[in-house]
Design a protein around this motif. Structure first.
Motif, mmCIF file in Angstrom:
data_model
loop_
_atom_site.group_PDB
_atom_site.id
_atom_site.type_symbol
_atom_site.label_atom_id
_atom_site.label_comp_id
_atom_site.label_asym_id
_atom_site.label_seq_id
_atom_site.Cartn_x
_atom_site.Cartn_y
_atom_site.Cartn_z
ATOM 1 N N UNK A 1 -0.456 2.385 13.392
ATOM 2 C CA UNK A 1 0.658 2.809 12.541
ATOM 3 C C UNK A 1 0.171 3.318 11.187
ATOM 4 N N UNK A 2 -1.001 2.821 10.743
ATOM 5 C CA UNK A 2 -1.516 3.187 9.418
ATOM 6 C C UNK A 2 -2.340 4.469 9.436
ATOM 7 N N UNK A 3 -2.938 4.821 10.568
ATOM 8 C CA UNK A 3 -3.833 5.988 10.619
ATOM 9 C C UNK A 3 -3.085 7.250 10.178
ATOM 10 N N UNK B 1 -3.758 4.867 3.902
ATOM 11 C CA UNK B 1 -3.403 4.422 5.261
ATOM 12 C C UNK B 1 -3.098 2.921 5.220
ATOM 13 N N UNK B 2 -2.008 2.534 4.562
ATOM 14 C CA UNK B 2 -1.733 1.107 4.353
ATOM 15 C C UNK B 2 -1.224 0.402 5.608
ATOM 16 N N UNK B 3 -1.682 -0.834 5.753
ATOM 17 C CA UNK B 3 -1.012 -1.748 6.681
ATOM 18 C C UNK B 3 0.298 -2.185 6.030
ATOM 19 N N UNK C 1 -3.596 -2.213 1.347
ATOM 20 C CA UNK C 1 -3.913 -0.801 1.149
ATOM 21 C C UNK C 1 -5.282 -0.459 1.727
ATOM 22 N N UNK C 2 -5.307 0.623 2.498
ATOM 23 C CA UNK C 2 -6.525 1.201 3.049
ATOM 24 C C UNK C 2 -6.514 2.691 2.737
#
Length: 295
Positions: A24-26, A221-223, A276-277
């Protein structure tokens, strides 16, 4: 992840638990400039002249990146899954999709190897290097090795889901900031002489690739955890607090009460977490030719 002394090992259950949040984050947005680059490479240079893509997945784990990406790229594709953990390699090899997004075949081989030894020569004929949740585990020297190998081979790199050091929990708690800072200290720890980049990894990777002439694009690309992700939220929360306590033992007593409060809120469906990514796409020039620099 790869396999010298001191490298972490991850259980398949954790990797599978996080896969839905990872997917979902990608950032699909990065596939457009990547696809343009891949399409621009003359077919005879790809996949032994067959016109397909050769994709090397560094630290492949259970193969989650391959499951997400293979169906979003045209085929034929050949995936080289690289990891230090032979159990994970065996698990991943059987779970990559057999067809690409356009229905053409996808094949797989595995490579039990350490990315610290990666060279541009190893990537000759490779169309794309990928990795997921890997950059923050690397040392600066290892990152420089990866950047040098990719840019030396003129090979794009799609490096996903690197932590950036920011975590937001709702509702807020007075201990959030102290635990977040302690966790970041833990991510940067030195183990067996290896100091990890942790939340500094995205900035360091951007600099390393740009310095070598690549154009670099970063996207958040946050979780986003909570609600139906309660099992993952609980597992992440326990690990997050444990790592923070390890980095700053003086927080231990307060962290115990904090964890109980947060777990109760999670069980009640009242806790929201954003971890956060960032996803990074590096587009070098052709092998030996500097690429355009990014702003």
């Amino acid at each position: 992840m790869t396999g010298a002394v001191g490298r972490p090992r991850f259980c398949p259950q954790w990797l599978e638990l996080r896969e839905r949040a990872d997917d979902a984050a990608r950032v699909p947005e990065l596939l457009r400039p990547l696809g343009d680059r891949l399409a621009a490479v003359p077919a005879p240079e790809r996949f032994g002249g067959t016109g397909g893509l050769v994709i090397r997945d560094l630290g492949c784990g259970t193969g989650a990146m391959g499951r997400w990406l293979a169906v979003r790229l045209p085929g034929p594709q050949h995936w080289v899954l690289q990891d230090h953990d032979e159990v994970l390699l065996a698990r991943a090899a059987g779970r990559i999709p057999s067809t690409a997004g356009d229905g053409r075949p996808v094949t797989v081989t595995t490579l039990h190897a350490d990315l610290a030894d990666l060279t541009a020569a190893d990537l000759a004929g490779t169309s794309l290097v990928t990795a997921s949740a890997l950059l923050d585990l690397l040392t600066r020297d290892e990152l420089e090795t990866v950047a040098a190998a990719c840019t030396g081979a003129g090979c794009p790199a799609l490096l996903a889901l690197s932590v950036t050091g920011r975590v937001e929990l709702t509702p807020a708690d007075p201990l959030d900031a102290a635990l977040s800072a302690a966790f970041n200290d833990h991510q940067r720890r030195t183990t067996d002489g290896r100091r990890r980049l942790g939340p500094d990894a995205v900035a360091a990777a951007t600099e390393a690739f740009t310095r070598r002439g690549a154009r670099v694009v970063n996207r958040p690309s946050p979780w986003r955890l909570g609600g139906p992700e309660c099992a993952l939220t609980e597992r992440w929360l326990r690990g997050w607090v444990s790592a923070a306590r390890e980095a700053r033992p003086e927080l231990a007593a307060a962290a115990d009460g904090y964890l109980r409060r947060r777990l109760d809120a999670c069980a009640a469906g009242e806790l929201g977490v954003t971890v956060h990514h960032a996803d990074l796409l590096a587009l070098p020039g052709p092998a030996g030719v500097p690429g355009p620099r990014s702003g």
